[in-house]
Design a protein around this motif. Sequence first.
Motif, PDB file in Angstrom:
ATOM      1  N   THR A  86      -0.737   5.456   1.379  1.00  0.00           N
ATOM      2  CA  THR A  86      -0.896   6.361   0.238  1.00  0.00           C
ATOM      3  C   THR A  86      -2.369   6.639  -0.032  1.00  0.00           C
ATOM      4  OG1 THR A  86       1.134   5.475  -0.742  1.00  0.00           O
ATOM      5  CG2 THR A  86      -0.348   6.695  -2.198  1.00  0.00           C
ATOM      6  N   SER A  87      -3.197   5.603   0.013  1.00  0.00           N
ATOM      7  CA  SER A  87      -4.620   5.776  -0.261  1.00  0.00           C
ATOM      8  C   SER A  87      -5.310   6.601   0.815  1.00  0.00           C
ATOM      9  CB  SER A  87      -5.298   4.409  -0.398  1.00  0.00           C
ATOM     10  OG  SER A  87      -4.818   3.721  -1.534  1.00  0.00           O
ATOM     11  N   GLN A  88      -4.888   6.437   2.071  1.00  0.00           N
ATOM     12  CA  GLN A  88      -5.480   7.239   3.141  1.00  0.00           C
ATOM     13  C   GLN A  88      -5.173   8.722   2.948  1.00  0.00           C
ATOM     14  OE1 GLN A  88      -3.896   5.070   6.581  1.00  0.00           O
ATOM     15  NE2 GLN A  88      -5.997   4.774   7.301  1.00  0.00           N
ATOM     16  N   ALA A  89      -3.937   9.019   2.583  1.00  0.00           N
ATOM     17  CA  ALA A  89      -3.558  10.418   2.372  1.00  0.00           C
ATOM     18  C   ALA A  89      -4.342  11.030   1.218  1.00  0.00           C
ATOM     19  CB  ALA A  89      -2.051  10.509   2.103  1.00  0.00           C
ATOM     20  N   ALA A 119       4.261   3.923  25.540  1.00  0.00           N
ATOM     21  CA  ALA A 119       4.060   2.650  24.856  1.00  0.00           C
ATOM     22  C   ALA A 119       3.283   2.801  23.560  1.00  0.00           C
ATOM     23  CB  ALA A 119       3.316   1.688  25.778  1.00  0.00           C
ATOM     24  N   SER A 120       2.968   4.011  23.149  1.00  0.00           N
ATOM     25  CA  SER A 120       2.168   4.218  21.941  1.00  0.00           C
ATOM     26  C   SER A 120       2.978   3.888  20.700  1.00  0.00           C
ATOM     27  CB  SER A 120       1.682   5.668  21.875  1.00  0.00           C
ATOM     28  OG  SER A 120       2.782   6.547  21.810  1.00  0.00           O
ATOM     29  N   ALA A 121       2.322   3.231  19.755  1.00  0.00           N
ATOM     30  CA  ALA A 121       2.973   2.851  18.499  1.00  0.00           C
ATOM     31  C   ALA A 121       2.812   3.976  17.483  1.00  0.00           C
ATOM     32  CB  ALA A 121       2.344   1.566  17.965  1.00  0.00           C
ATOM     33  N   THR A 122       3.899   4.259  16.749  1.00  0.00           N
ATOM     34  CA  THR A 122       3.846   5.286  15.711  1.00  0.00           C
ATOM     35  C   THR A 122       3.356   4.673  14.404  1.00  0.00           C
ATOM     36  OG1 THR A 122       6.153   4.923  15.132  1.00  0.00           O
ATOM     37  CG2 THR A 122       5.671   6.629  16.776  1.00  0.00           C
ATOM     38  N   LEU A 123       2.785   5.534  13.562  1.00  0.00           N
ATOM     39  CA  LEU A 123       2.148   5.054  12.335  1.00  0.00           C
ATOM     40  C   LEU A 123       2.211   6.147  11.284  1.00  0.00           C
ATOM     41  CD1 LEU A 123       0.563   2.410  11.548  1.00  0.00           C
ATOM     42  CD2 LEU A 123      -1.525   3.731  11.945  1.00  0.00           C
ATOM     43  N   GLN A 124       2.137   5.737  10.025  1.00  0.00           N
ATOM     44  CA  GLN A 124       2.025   6.671   8.913  1.00  0.00           C
ATOM     45  C   GLN A 124       0.763   6.367   8.135  1.00  0.00           C
ATOM     46  OE1 GLN A 124       5.664   6.094   6.665  1.00  0.00           O
ATOM     47  NE2 GLN A 124       6.672   7.816   7.683  1.00  0.00           N
ATOM     48  N   TYR A 125       0.211   7.391   7.478  1.00  0.00           N
ATOM     49  CA  TYR A 125      -0.927   7.156   6.597  1.00  0.00           C
ATOM     50  C   TYR A 125      -0.463   6.341   5.388  1.00  0.00           C
ATOM     51  CZ  TYR A 125      -3.945  10.582   8.931  1.00  0.00           C
ATOM     52  OH  TYR A 125      -4.724  11.248   9.841  1.00  0.00           O
ATOM     53  N   ARG A 163       0.804  -1.217   0.000  1.00  0.00           N
ATOM     54  CA  ARG A 163       0.000   0.000   0.000  1.00  0.00           C
ATOM     55  C   ARG A 163       0.833   1.261   0.000  1.00  0.00           C
ATOM     56  NH1 ARG A 163      -3.133   0.095   4.980  1.00  0.00           N
ATOM     57  NH2 ARG A 163      -1.364  -1.015   5.841  1.00  0.00           N
ATOM     58  N   GLY A 164       2.079   1.193   0.424  1.00  0.00           N
ATOM     59  CA  GLY A 164       2.905   2.379   0.528  1.00  0.00           C
ATOM     60  C   GLY A 164       2.490   3.234   1.714  1.00  0.00           C
ATOM     61  N   SER A 165       3.309   4.216   2.066  1.00  0.00           N
ATOM     62  CA  SER A 165       3.009   5.088   3.197  1.00  0.00           C
ATOM     63  C   SER A 165       3.570   6.476   2.938  1.00  0.00           C
ATOM     64  CB  SER A 165       3.574   4.521   4.495  1.00  0.00           C
ATOM     65  OG  SER A 165       4.984   4.377   4.397  1.00  0.00           O
ATOM     66  N   ILE A 166       3.007   7.452   3.650  1.00  0.00           N
ATOM     67  CA  ILE A 166       3.388   8.858   3.488  1.00  0.00           C
ATOM     68  C   ILE A 166       3.620   9.461   4.877  1.00  0.00           C
ATOM     69  CG2 ILE A 166       2.545  11.125   2.751  1.00  0.00           C
ATOM     70  CD1 ILE A 166       1.147   9.831   0.466  1.00  0.00           C
ATOM     71  N   PRO A 167       4.742  10.184   5.075  1.00  0.00           N
ATOM     72  CA  PRO A 167       4.978  10.844   6.365  1.00  0.00           C
ATOM     73  C   PRO A 167       3.897  11.883   6.640  1.00  0.00           C
ATOM     74  CG  PRO A 167       6.963  10.782   4.985  1.00  0.00           C
ATOM     75  CD  PRO A 167       5.813  10.386   4.115  1.00  0.00           C
ATOM     76  N   PRO A 168       3.777  12.330   7.893  1.00  0.00           N
ATOM     77  CA  PRO A 168       4.681  12.094   9.029  1.00  0.00           C
ATOM     78  C   PRO A 168       4.275  10.876   9.839  1.00  0.00           C
ATOM     79  CG  PRO A 168       3.044  13.720   9.613  1.00  0.00           C
ATOM     80  CD  PRO A 168       2.767  13.350   8.185  1.00  0.00           C
ATOM     81  N   HIS A 185      -2.961   6.508  17.967  1.00  0.00           N
ATOM     82  CA  HIS A 185      -4.170   6.997  18.625  1.00  0.00           C
ATOM     83  C   HIS A 185      -4.397   8.488  18.342  1.00  0.00           C
ATOM     84  CE1 HIS A 185      -1.108   8.231  21.554  1.00  0.00           C
ATOM     85  NE2 HIS A 185      -1.993   9.106  22.024  1.00  0.00           N
ATOM     86  N   VAL A 186      -3.407   9.142  17.735  1.00  0.00           N
ATOM     87  CA  VAL A 186      -3.546  10.545  17.321  1.00  0.00           C
ATOM     88  C   VAL A 186      -3.786  10.634  15.817  1.00  0.00           C
ATOM     89  CG1 VAL A 186      -2.381  12.778  17.160  1.00  0.00           C
ATOM     90  CG2 VAL A 186      -2.141  11.383  19.232  1.00  0.00           C
ATOM     91  N   LEU A 187      -2.986   9.902  15.048  1.00  0.00           N
ATOM     92  CA  LEU A 187      -3.026  10.006  13.592  1.00  0.00           C
ATOM     93  C   LEU A 187      -4.355   9.525  13.008  1.00  0.00           C
ATOM     94  CD1 LEU A 187      -1.232  10.728  11.116  1.00  0.00           C
ATOM     95  CD2 LEU A 187      -0.686   8.296  10.977  1.00  0.00           C
ATOM     96  N   LEU A 188      -4.809   8.361  13.420  1.00  0.00           N
ATOM     97  CA  LEU A 188      -6.020   7.803  12.821  1.00  0.00           C
ATOM     98  C   LEU A 188      -7.277   8.585  13.196  1.00  0.00           C
ATOM     99  CD1 LEU A 188      -5.223   3.988  13.149  1.00  0.00           C
ATOM    100  CD2 LEU A 188      -4.868   5.510  11.195  1.00  0.00           C
ATOM    101  N   PRO A 189      -7.496   8.951  14.477  1.00  0.00           N
ATOM    102  CA  PRO A 189      -8.663   9.785  14.782  1.00  0.00           C
ATOM    103  C   PRO A 189      -8.603  11.160  14.113  1.00  0.00           C
ATOM    104  CG  PRO A 189      -7.866   8.712  16.773  1.00  0.00           C
ATOM    105  CD  PRO A 189      -6.842   8.482  15.716  1.00  0.00           C
ATOM    106  N   ALA A 190      -7.396  11.694  13.905  1.00  0.00           N
ATOM    107  CA  ALA A 190      -7.278  13.007  13.256  1.00  0.00           C
ATOM    108  C   ALA A 190      -7.876  12.970  11.849  1.00  0.00           C
ATOM    109  CB  ALA A 190      -5.812  13.436  13.203  1.00  0.00           C
TER     110      ALA A 190
END
Length: 487
Positions: free
Chosen positions: A379-382, A371-377, A308-313, A318-323
């Motif tokens: 490509t399709s999500q962005a 303990a929070s896991a980091t994540l990127q969107y 799927r690929g990913s795009i920063p940041p 728990h912050v990125l997905l609800p945003a």
Amino acid sequence: MHPILFRVPLPAWTVPLLWVFLIAAGIAFAGAIGLLIAKNKPGATAAGIAGVALAAIASQVKEQTYTLGPLPIYSYGVMLGLSLVVGWYLTLGLSERDGLPKETMANCYVVTAAAAVVGSRVLYILTNLDEFDSFGAMFDIRRGGLVAYGGFLGGFLGSYLFLRSHRIPLLPWADVAVPSLASGLMITRIGCYLFGCDFGRPLGETAPAWLKKLGTFPRWAEGTLDHGSGSPAWVQHVKERGLDPSSEASLAVHPTQIYEALVGAGLLALLLLARRRQKFRGEIFLIFTFSYGVCRYLLELLRDDAERGSIPPSLPEHVLLPAGLVIFAVGYTIGFSHLLRDNTVRKVTQVLSFVPAVALYLALRPETFAASATLQYSTSQAVALATGLAASIAFAVYYKAALDHPEQAMALSLPDSPAAAADRQADGDDEDQDDEDEDDAPRRKRSAPPKAGDAPPRAKRGSAKDEGRATARETGAAEAPDTTGEA
């Protein structure tokens, strides 16, 4: 799952790729010259670009050959072709119903479909560069490898360029084209399911048995495909999730291909219903853009394939997905909520649109932020977020304008056909001639000779004294005394 439906028996034959692409380039250049002679500059330019591209490819594969043999017919390729045929009839039927020129729209569909396939492949390549071991492998789309949003963006660009050359507005065409995108999602995702790509995350132990059965992908027999020894899900689970290589099937996962096929069917029904209450050109297109953006964003939460690929940041999940859900809620509030006429109902739905973001935040929030896991969107999500928000803003502007000027909002604004332009010119000439006739009428009346029996023209009215003198001369009487008091 059946990645290959059947094989066409063909004799073994080694073909040099250099000559294949050179011949194709020659055909493209010949077509460009023919179109240029016919004064079709856009077509000649496109054919010329295709010729240059094919010649460039020929220079890269001059040492390579292709061995022709039994030709596999891939299930994904069949479904892709079927989606194009269904989309053709659906789009042209809606175009004719809306009063768009059928022949021009048919040509536009071909250009749009080709641009969509190219765009979807380009986006897939850009997000999976490490997957291709040769330049030629980038052109093999029979086994999948297309990104829906790449097709959406590529088709949009192709439509814009084609319609601009014909001086036809984009939005009326976009309204009749997006239902075919929904039907395409419905059909091509079945192809993805048959091939086994675009799968989801593993299901929980409490998932129903029928869903686990739908989400289990088998290990293919050796030699089923030229590369790999199992379905994409099976291969990834062996590499990353500790699946026993001797296992005959993958872990049970969310069949996200089926989910998105159902989304396509639902969007198709929604768009056809929305046409009945359409208020401005472009409304159906914007509804699709926002609705698919929301659905695709949510589906990406369940997707697990590594292509799927990913795009920063990178941010805590728990912050990125609800945003992202907050962005969609804002878009709904400023735009599409105004489709609801009742003010109370509209405000309630606006508040409720923020509830999923809050719920997802609470569900993903870790006990300790360390303990929070980091994540990127992905490509399709962005792309879904960007296009969804843009569609909301555009809808708010167009909807307000449609309420103020309803007739103009639904106008097609098409250029005149040659026959209509000729008729309008003829009408203008007739009106000019009528104006000239009206201007000449007093002149002709003044210069027309008197007819027999007509009364003699009256003399110019003068003073009482002049009239009296004229009467006296006519009767031979003496001149009447001046009684007018004039000096």
